[in-house]
Design a protein around this motif. Sequence first.
Motif, short mmCIF file in Angstrom:
data_model
loop_
_atom_site.label_atom_id
_atom_site.label_comp_id
_atom_site.label_asym_id
_atom_site.label_seq_id
_atom_site.Cartn_x
_atom_site.Cartn_y
_atom_site.Cartn_z
N PRO A 108 3.87 7.61 1.76
CA PRO A 108 4.51 6.74 2.74
C PRO A 108 3.53 6.33 3.84
CG PRO A 108 5.18 9.00 3.11
CD PRO A 108 4.35 8.98 1.84
N ILE A 109 3.75 5.14 4.38
CA ILE A 109 2.94 4.63 5.49
C ILE A 109 3.70 4.89 6.78
CG2 ILE A 109 1.89 2.58 6.51
CD1 ILE A 109 1.80 1.44 3.62
N THR A 110 3.00 5.39 7.80
CA THR A 110 3.62 5.69 9.08
C THR A 110 4.07 4.41 9.78
OG1 THR A 110 2.19 7.63 9.30
CG2 THR A 110 3.23 6.81 11.32
N GLY A 111 5.29 4.41 10.31
CA GLY A 111 5.79 3.28 11.08
C GLY A 111 6.52 2.25 10.24
N THR A 112 7.00 1.22 10.93
CA THR A 112 7.70 0.11 10.29
C THR A 112 6.72 -1.01 10.02
OG1 THR A 112 9.75 0.67 11.43
CG2 THR A 112 9.58 -1.56 10.56
N LEU A 113 6.77 -1.56 8.81
CA LEU A 113 5.85 -2.63 8.40
C LEU A 113 6.61 -3.93 8.26
CD1 LEU A 113 4.09 -0.65 5.57
CD2 LEU A 113 3.32 -0.91 7.91
N SER A 114 5.90 -5.04 8.46
CA SER A 114 6.48 -6.36 8.24
C SER A 114 5.64 -7.12 7.23
CB SER A 114 6.55 -7.15 9.55
OG SER A 114 7.45 -6.55 10.44
N PHE A 115 6.28 -7.51 6.13
CA PHE A 115 5.66 -8.29 5.06
C PHE A 115 6.37 -9.65 5.01
CE2 PHE A 115 4.78 -4.00 3.81
CZ PHE A 115 3.68 -4.02 2.97
N THR A 116 5.63 -10.69 4.69
CA THR A 116 6.21 -12.02 4.52
C THR A 116 5.81 -12.55 3.16
OG1 THR A 116 6.05 -12.45 6.89
CG2 THR A 116 6.31 -14.37 5.47
N ASN A 117 6.79 -13.01 2.39
CA ASN A 117 6.50 -13.59 1.09
C ASN A 117 5.53 -14.75 1.26
OD1 ASN A 117 7.36 -16.04 -0.86
ND2 ASN A 117 7.46 -14.10 -1.95
N TYR A 123 2.85 -1.83 -0.49
CA TYR A 123 4.05 -2.65 -0.71
C TYR A 123 5.18 -2.18 0.20
CZ TYR A 123 5.68 1.20 -3.71
OH TYR A 123 6.06 2.42 -4.19
N LEU A 124 6.12 -3.09 0.43
CA LEU A 124 7.34 -2.79 1.17
C LEU A 124 8.27 -2.06 0.21
CD1 LEU A 124 8.90 -3.33 3.86
CD2 LEU A 124 9.79 -5.40 2.77
N GLY A 162 9.72 -9.60 0.98
CA GLY A 162 9.26 -9.40 2.35
C GLY A 162 10.37 -8.88 3.25
N GLY A 163 10.05 -8.80 4.54
CA GLY A 163 10.96 -8.25 5.53
C GLY A 163 10.28 -7.10 6.24
N SER A 164 11.07 -6.34 6.97
CA SER A 164 10.55 -5.18 7.71
C SER A 164 11.19 -3.91 7.20
CB SER A 164 10.84 -5.34 9.20
OG SER A 164 10.13 -6.43 9.73
N GLY A 165 10.41 -2.84 7.24
CA GLY A 165 10.93 -1.55 6.80
C GLY A 165 9.81 -0.60 6.46
N SER A 166 10.14 0.41 5.68
CA SER A 166 9.14 1.41 5.31
C SER A 166 8.27 0.87 4.18
CB SER A 166 9.82 2.71 4.88
OG SER A 166 10.68 2.48 3.78
N GLY A 167 7.04 1.36 4.16
CA GLY A 167 6.08 0.93 3.15
C GLY A 167 5.43 2.11 2.47
N THR A 168 4.79 1.84 1.36
CA THR A 168 4.12 2.86 0.57
C THR A 168 2.74 2.35 0.19
OG1 THR A 168 6.20 3.68 -0.32
CG2 THR A 168 4.23 4.17 -1.61
N TYR A 169 1.79 3.29 0.05
CA TYR A 169 0.46 2.92 -0.41
C TYR A 169 0.01 3.88 -1.50
CZ TYR A 169 -1.88 6.75 2.14
OH TYR A 169 -2.32 7.97 2.59
N TYR A 170 -0.94 3.43 -2.27
CA TYR A 170 -1.56 4.29 -3.28
C TYR A 170 -2.93 3.76 -3.62
CZ TYR A 170 -0.32 0.80 -6.86
OH TYR A 170 -0.20 -0.34 -7.60
N HIS A 171 -3.72 4.62 -4.20
CA HIS A 171 -5.03 4.26 -4.70
C HIS A 171 -5.15 4.89 -6.08
CE1 HIS A 171 -9.36 3.98 -5.15
NE2 HIS A 171 -9.36 3.12 -4.15
N PRO A 172 -5.63 4.19 -7.07
CA PRO A 172 -5.72 4.76 -8.41
C PRO A 172 -6.52 6.06 -8.47
CG PRO A 172 -6.07 2.42 -8.50
CD PRO A 172 -6.03 2.80 -7.04
N ASP A 173 -7.32 6.35 -7.45
CA ASP A 173 -8.11 7.58 -7.44
C ASP A 173 -7.43 8.73 -6.72
OD1 ASP A 173 -10.08 6.28 -8.84
OD2 ASP A 173 -11.27 5.81 -7.09
N PHE A 174 -6.14 8.61 -6.39
CA PHE A 174 -5.42 9.73 -5.77
C PHE A 174 -4.90 10.66 -6.85
CE2 PHE A 174 -4.16 7.41 -1.67
CZ PHE A 174 -5.05 8.13 -0.92
#
Length: 108
Positions: free
Chosen positions: A13-22, A47-48, A78-90
């Motif tokens: 999970p990514i800390t905080g609220t994120l905003s993505f726009t299509n 991604y959101l 898009g929109g605002s909310g929680s986000g997630t990240y990953y890297h193929p090397d994790f």
Amino acid sequence: CIDLGNNNVIEKPITGTLSFTNGSESVTGQNGISVFLSQLNTGDYIYLDNDGRSSAIQIKLLTSDTLLSLQTQYPGSGGSGSGTYYHPDFYGNQRIKNNAVDIGVAEK
């Protein structure tokens, strides 16, 4: 963390609220809470959560703790909310380095 099995990817999970726009390459975080510079890396995928992993796009540039640029336009709703990240090397909680120098092994 979510282990995605055969994909050898761990999502976090990514800390905080994120905003993505299509259709935009910019993602913003919540001022004072988001920590992009200490949590994310160029090359990670993001991604959101409401849009799901199929909307993940690679990070091109980390500008600040609250602003980053994507490699291409965001395809999700898009929109605002929680986000997630990953890297193929994790793998687990440890980032695997692709370069022997990164892990202190001298090159031959």
